[in-house]
Design a protein around this motif. Structure first.
Motif, PDB file in Angstrom:
ATOM      1  N   ARG A 211      11.563 -32.055 -17.892  1.00  8.90           N
ATOM      2  CA  ARG A 211      11.847 -33.019 -17.362  1.00  8.90           C
ATOM      3  C   ARG A 211      13.637 -32.809 -17.058  1.00  8.90           C
ATOM      4  NH1 ARG A 211      10.090 -37.554 -19.127  1.00  8.90           N
ATOM      5  NH2 ARG A 211       8.805 -38.222 -20.953  1.00  8.90           N
ATOM      6  N   GLU A 212      14.222 -31.536 -17.767  1.00 10.50           N
ATOM      7  CA  GLU A 212      14.969 -31.337 -17.576  1.00 10.50           C
ATOM      8  C   GLU A 212      15.439 -30.843 -15.473  1.00 10.50           C
ATOM      9  OE1 GLU A 212      19.060 -28.839 -18.285  1.00 10.50           O
ATOM     10  OE2 GLU A 212      17.542 -28.657 -19.105  1.00 10.50           O
ATOM     11  N   ALA A 213      14.321 -29.745 -15.491  1.00 11.22           N
ATOM     12  CA  ALA A 213      13.550 -29.371 -14.207  1.00 11.22           C
ATOM     13  C   ALA A 213      13.465 -29.932 -13.010  1.00 11.22           C
ATOM     14  CB  ALA A 213      12.184 -28.244 -13.972  1.00 11.22           C
ATOM     15  N   VAL A 214      12.556 -31.062 -13.290  1.00  8.91           N
ATOM     16  CA  VAL A 214      12.384 -32.435 -12.555  1.00  8.91           C
ATOM     17  C   VAL A 214      13.799 -32.449 -12.312  1.00  8.91           C
ATOM     18  CG1 VAL A 214      11.631 -34.508 -12.015  1.00  8.91           C
ATOM     19  CG2 VAL A 214       9.913 -33.040 -13.536  1.00  8.91           C
ATOM     20  N   THR A 215      13.990 -33.459 -13.473  1.00  5.76           N
ATOM     21  CA  THR A 215      16.330 -34.410 -12.653  1.00  5.76           C
ATOM     22  C   THR A 215      16.371 -33.161 -11.807  1.00  5.76           C
ATOM     23  OG1 THR A 215      16.148 -35.348 -14.957  1.00  5.76           O
ATOM     24  CG2 THR A 215      18.408 -34.896 -14.267  1.00  5.76           C
ATOM     25  N   LEU A 216      16.594 -31.957 -12.181  1.00  2.00           N
ATOM     26  CA  LEU A 216      17.603 -31.038 -11.853  1.00  2.00           C
ATOM     27  C   LEU A 216      17.249 -30.743  -9.980  1.00  2.00           C
ATOM     28  CD1 LEU A 216      18.040 -28.436 -13.943  1.00  2.00           C
ATOM     29  CD2 LEU A 216      19.996 -30.098 -12.931  1.00  2.00           C
ATOM     30  N   ALA A 219      17.288 -33.798  -7.205  1.00  2.00           N
ATOM     31  CA  ALA A 219      19.035 -33.679  -6.104  1.00  2.00           C
ATOM     32  C   ALA A 219      19.263 -31.934  -5.954  1.00  2.00           C
ATOM     33  CB  ALA A 219      20.375 -33.848  -7.375  1.00  2.00           C
ATOM     34  N   ALA A 220      18.283 -31.312  -5.183  1.00  2.00           N
ATOM     35  CA  ALA A 220      17.983 -30.443  -4.856  1.00  2.00           C
ATOM     36  C   ALA A 220      17.099 -30.184  -3.883  1.00  2.00           C
ATOM     37  CB  ALA A 220      17.885 -29.005  -5.366  1.00  2.00           C
ATOM     38  N   PRO A 221      17.528 -29.175  -2.709  1.00  2.24           N
ATOM     39  CA  PRO A 221      16.243 -29.422  -1.205  1.00  2.24           C
ATOM     40  C   PRO A 221      15.136 -28.372  -1.587  1.00  2.24           C
ATOM     41  CG  PRO A 221      18.790 -28.185  -0.940  1.00  2.24           C
ATOM     42  CD  PRO A 221      18.638 -28.607  -2.425  1.00  2.24           C
ATOM     43  N   ALA A 222      14.593 -28.324  -2.396  1.00  9.89           N
ATOM     44  CA  ALA A 222      14.040 -27.291  -3.480  1.00  9.89           C
ATOM     45  C   ALA A 222      12.802 -27.965  -3.159  1.00  9.89           C
ATOM     46  CB  ALA A 222      14.485 -26.268  -4.320  1.00  9.89           C
ATOM     47  N   GLY A 223      12.165 -28.390  -2.087  1.00 12.40           N
ATOM     48  CA  GLY A 223      10.429 -29.183  -2.324  1.00 12.40           C
ATOM     49  C   GLY A 223       9.636 -28.589  -3.104  1.00 12.40           C
ATOM     50  N   TYR A 224       9.565 -26.822  -2.816  1.00 14.87           N
ATOM     51  CA  TYR A 224       8.595 -26.928  -3.372  1.00 14.87           C
ATOM     52  C   TYR A 224       8.353 -26.455  -4.712  1.00 14.87           C
ATOM     53  CZ  TYR A 224       5.027 -23.383  -4.694  1.00 14.87           C
ATOM     54  OH  TYR A 224       3.678 -22.622  -5.101  1.00 14.87           O
ATOM     55  N   GLU A 225       9.302 -25.836  -5.480  1.00 12.35           N
ATOM     56  CA  GLU A 225       9.974 -26.351  -6.850  1.00 12.35           C
ATOM     57  C   GLU A 225      10.091 -27.842  -6.943  1.00 12.35           C
ATOM     58  OE1 GLU A 225       9.873 -23.812  -8.790  1.00 12.35           O
ATOM     59  OE2 GLU A 225       9.407 -22.523  -7.348  1.00 12.35           O
ATOM     60  N   LEU A 226      10.463 -28.399  -6.615  1.00 15.69           N
ATOM     61  CA  LEU A 226      10.184 -29.754  -7.045  1.00 15.69           C
ATOM     62  C   LEU A 226       8.599 -30.429  -7.281  1.00 15.69           C
ATOM     63  CD1 LEU A 226      11.292 -32.346  -8.023  1.00 15.69           C
ATOM     64  CD2 LEU A 226      11.167 -33.728  -6.066  1.00 15.69           C
ATOM     65  N   ALA A 227       8.214 -29.883  -6.239  1.00 15.62           N
ATOM     66  CA  ALA A 227       6.801 -30.067  -6.499  1.00 15.62           C
ATOM     67  C   ALA A 227       5.777 -29.334  -7.632  1.00 15.62           C
ATOM     68  CB  ALA A 227       5.964 -29.962  -5.276  1.00 15.62           C
ATOM     69  N   ARG A 228       5.857 -28.662  -8.483  1.00 18.71           N
ATOM     70  CA  ARG A 228       5.339 -27.753  -8.916  1.00 18.71           C
ATOM     71  C   ARG A 228       5.621 -28.246 -10.412  1.00 18.71           C
ATOM     72  NH1 ARG A 228       6.590 -21.438  -7.595  1.00 18.71           N
ATOM     73  NH2 ARG A 228       4.104 -20.771  -9.317  1.00 18.71           N
ATOM     74  N   ALA A 229       7.233 -28.916 -10.779  1.00 18.22           N
ATOM     75  CA  ALA A 229       7.801 -29.368 -11.686  1.00 18.22           C
ATOM     76  C   ALA A 229       7.331 -30.537 -12.260  1.00 18.22           C
ATOM     77  CB  ALA A 229       9.765 -29.393 -11.777  1.00 18.22           C
ATOM     78  N   LEU A 230       7.459 -31.261 -11.349  1.00 19.42           N
ATOM     79  CA  LEU A 230       6.624 -32.852 -10.807  1.00 19.42           C
ATOM     80  C   LEU A 230       4.966 -32.557 -11.502  1.00 19.42           C
ATOM     81  CD1 LEU A 230       7.955 -34.463  -7.346  1.00 19.42           C
ATOM     82  CD2 LEU A 230       8.117 -35.423 -10.266  1.00 19.42           C
ATOM     83  N   ASN A 231       3.831 -31.840 -10.695  1.00 18.87           N
ATOM     84  CA  ASN A 231       3.125 -32.112 -10.801  1.00 18.87           C
ATOM     85  C   ASN A 231       2.972 -31.035 -12.508  1.00 18.87           C
ATOM     86  OD1 ASN A 231      -0.454 -31.268 -10.832  1.00 18.87           O
ATOM     87  ND2 ASN A 231       0.017 -28.787 -11.088  1.00 18.87           N
ATOM     88  N   ALA A 232       3.335 -30.315 -12.943  1.00 19.34           N
ATOM     89  CA  ALA A 232       3.290 -29.630 -14.574  1.00 19.34           C
ATOM     90  C   ALA A 232       3.849 -30.723 -15.277  1.00 19.34           C
ATOM     91  CB  ALA A 232       4.417 -28.558 -14.194  1.00 19.34           C
ATOM     92  N   LEU A 233       5.167 -31.680 -15.421  1.00 17.67           N
ATOM     93  CA  LEU A 233       5.461 -32.423 -16.099  1.00 17.67           C
ATOM     94  C   LEU A 233       3.963 -33.681 -16.331  1.00 17.67           C
ATOM     95  CD1 LEU A 233       7.033 -34.339 -17.960  1.00 17.67           C
ATOM     96  CD2 LEU A 233       8.413 -34.780 -16.086  1.00 17.67           C
ATOM     97  N   GLY A 234       3.813 -34.436 -15.356  1.00 17.79           N
ATOM     98  CA  GLY A 234       2.671 -35.060 -14.475  1.00 17.79           C
ATOM     99  C   GLY A 234       1.572 -34.829 -15.355  1.00 17.79           C
ATOM    100  N   TYR A 235       1.082 -33.514 -16.092  1.00 16.77           N
ATOM    101  CA  TYR A 235      -0.297 -32.368 -16.171  1.00 16.77           C
ATOM    102  C   TYR A 235       0.218 -33.230 -17.864  1.00 16.77           C
ATOM    103  CZ  TYR A 235      -3.816 -29.975 -17.943  1.00 16.77           C
ATOM    104  OH  TYR A 235      -4.900 -29.575 -18.095  1.00 16.77           O
ATOM    105  N   GLY A 236       1.395 -32.945 -18.139  1.00 13.09           N
ATOM    106  CA  GLY A 236       1.556 -32.461 -19.355  1.00 13.09           C
ATOM    107  C   GLY A 236       1.622 -34.072 -20.388  1.00 13.09           C
ATOM    108  N   LEU A 237       2.091 -34.905 -19.445  1.00 15.96           N
ATOM    109  CA  LEU A 237       2.548 -36.487 -19.601  1.00 15.96           C
ATOM    110  C   LEU A 237       1.079 -36.918 -19.282  1.00 15.96           C
ATOM    111  CD1 LEU A 237       5.802 -36.995 -19.519  1.00 15.96           C
ATOM    112  CD2 LEU A 237       4.964 -36.409 -21.497  1.00 15.96           C
TER     113      LEU A 237
END
Length: 336
Positions: A211-216, A219-237
């Protein structure tokens, strides 16, 4: 580039590249310019463009000579981009073709060549070989004081490599990388470290880290890292909304394998695929308004949930939240 201002970094490199071309330079200088612009695009999550630029840089580097510094730059950046796109076999074949392996250069090259090679081994499932390379990276870089995970994420790769056999070591490595990333301060660096920390954490600790990773990262320009964090959190939840955001972001990035993975999970939950074509460059009026509000309101407290419109603005403008004012001014000048 590392401080979450890739848009500004691109402006500088494009100006330098244009000057090289005006002077008729077609060798190492121009190769370096193309390759570093590719790396900036990679860090922005614009992987298709990164691959094109990296291939241009590699073609020029081949003329200079293999195993020269400019060749190490070009091949490492291209391999990193191919791995992000999910094309592991192609990356391995390219590495073999270009003799990418030991002995690695003594000169400082980024991304670090030996770390990229270890990441390639890890992607191929060769964990033991990856561990040996990453431990060698530690012995080489630590005495030189090079420990910033934004610059060289060897700790994060090593954590992933050892977690199956030594979860405590993996968690210690990831925790130290998170500490160093927080000290550096760039949201993309912290978000990436938190995502890997979640990957190696005990199950009960993963959600909070992600959750903290996705929030940070939102608000950053790192789209690939955001996609990875969203996928991991979405999968877990098992959250269809998060997975939809992961699919959209991964598509925008050109992270084909990640988009397929998120799509499969989303459809398995009974979700529906988002329509429309990815729009990477086009900043909408709604996104401009969101960015302008963020500038006018200053630094707000951490939001309870990410503002996806502002997140898209940060990615497209190429800056984190604190750089939005300058990015908006640059955007306005270029639009007139």
């Amino acid at each position: 580039m590392y401080a979450d201002r890739p848009g500004r970094a691109e402006e500088l490199f494009e100006a330098g590249t244009a000057e090289f071309e005006r002077q008729g330079w077609r060798g190492a200088h121009l190769s370096f310019a193309y390759s570093l612009r590719a790396y900036i695009r990679y860090r922005r999550g614009r992987l298709v463009e990164a691959e094109e630029l990296a291939r241009s840089g590699l073609r020029l580097a081949e003329r200079v000579g293999r195993r020269t510094p400019v060749h190490w730059y070009a091949i490492a950046i291209l391999l990193t981009t191919l791995l992000a796109r999910g094309r592991v076999d192609e990356a391995w074949e390219l590495a073999q073709e270009h003799e990418f392996g030991a002995p690695f250069p003594a000169a400082v090259v980024f991304p670090d060549s030996q770390t990229v090679y270890a990441e390639l081994l890890l992607a191929r499932g060769e964990a033991r070989a990856a561990i040996a390379e990453l431990e060698a990276v530690e012995r080489r870089l630590t005495p030189r004081g090079i420990q910033n995970p934004a610059w060289c994420p060897w700790q994060l790769h090593l954590a992933r490599a050892v977690v199956a056999d030594d979860p405590q070591r993996a968690r210690a490595l990831a925790a130290d990388a998170v500490r160093r990333a927080r000290a550096f301060g760039a949201p993309s660096a912290i978000g990436q470290a938190l995502r890997v920390a979640a990957e190696v954490a005990a199950p009960q600790d993963r959600t909070a880290l992600l959750r903290e990773a996705v929030t940070l990262l939102s608000a950053a320009p790192a789209g690939y890292e955001l996609a990875r964090a969203l996928n991991a959190l979405g999968y877990g939840l098992r959250d269809a909304d998060l997975l939809t955001a992961a699919v959209v972001t991964a598509r925008e990035c050109g992270a084909d394998a990640l988009a397929e993975e998120a799509t499969e999970t989303l459809l398995g939950l009974g979700g529906t695929l988002p329509g429309g074509s990815p729009r990477v460059d086009w900043v909408t009026e709604e996104e401009i308004r969101a960015a302008d509000r963020a500038v006018r309101h200053g630094k707000d407290p951490e939001p309870a949930s990410p503002d996806w419109v502002l997140s898209a603005a940060c990615r497209k403008l190429g800056t984190d939240r604190s750089g939005l004012r300058a990015a908006l001014e640059s955007f306005a000048r270029s639009s007139t």
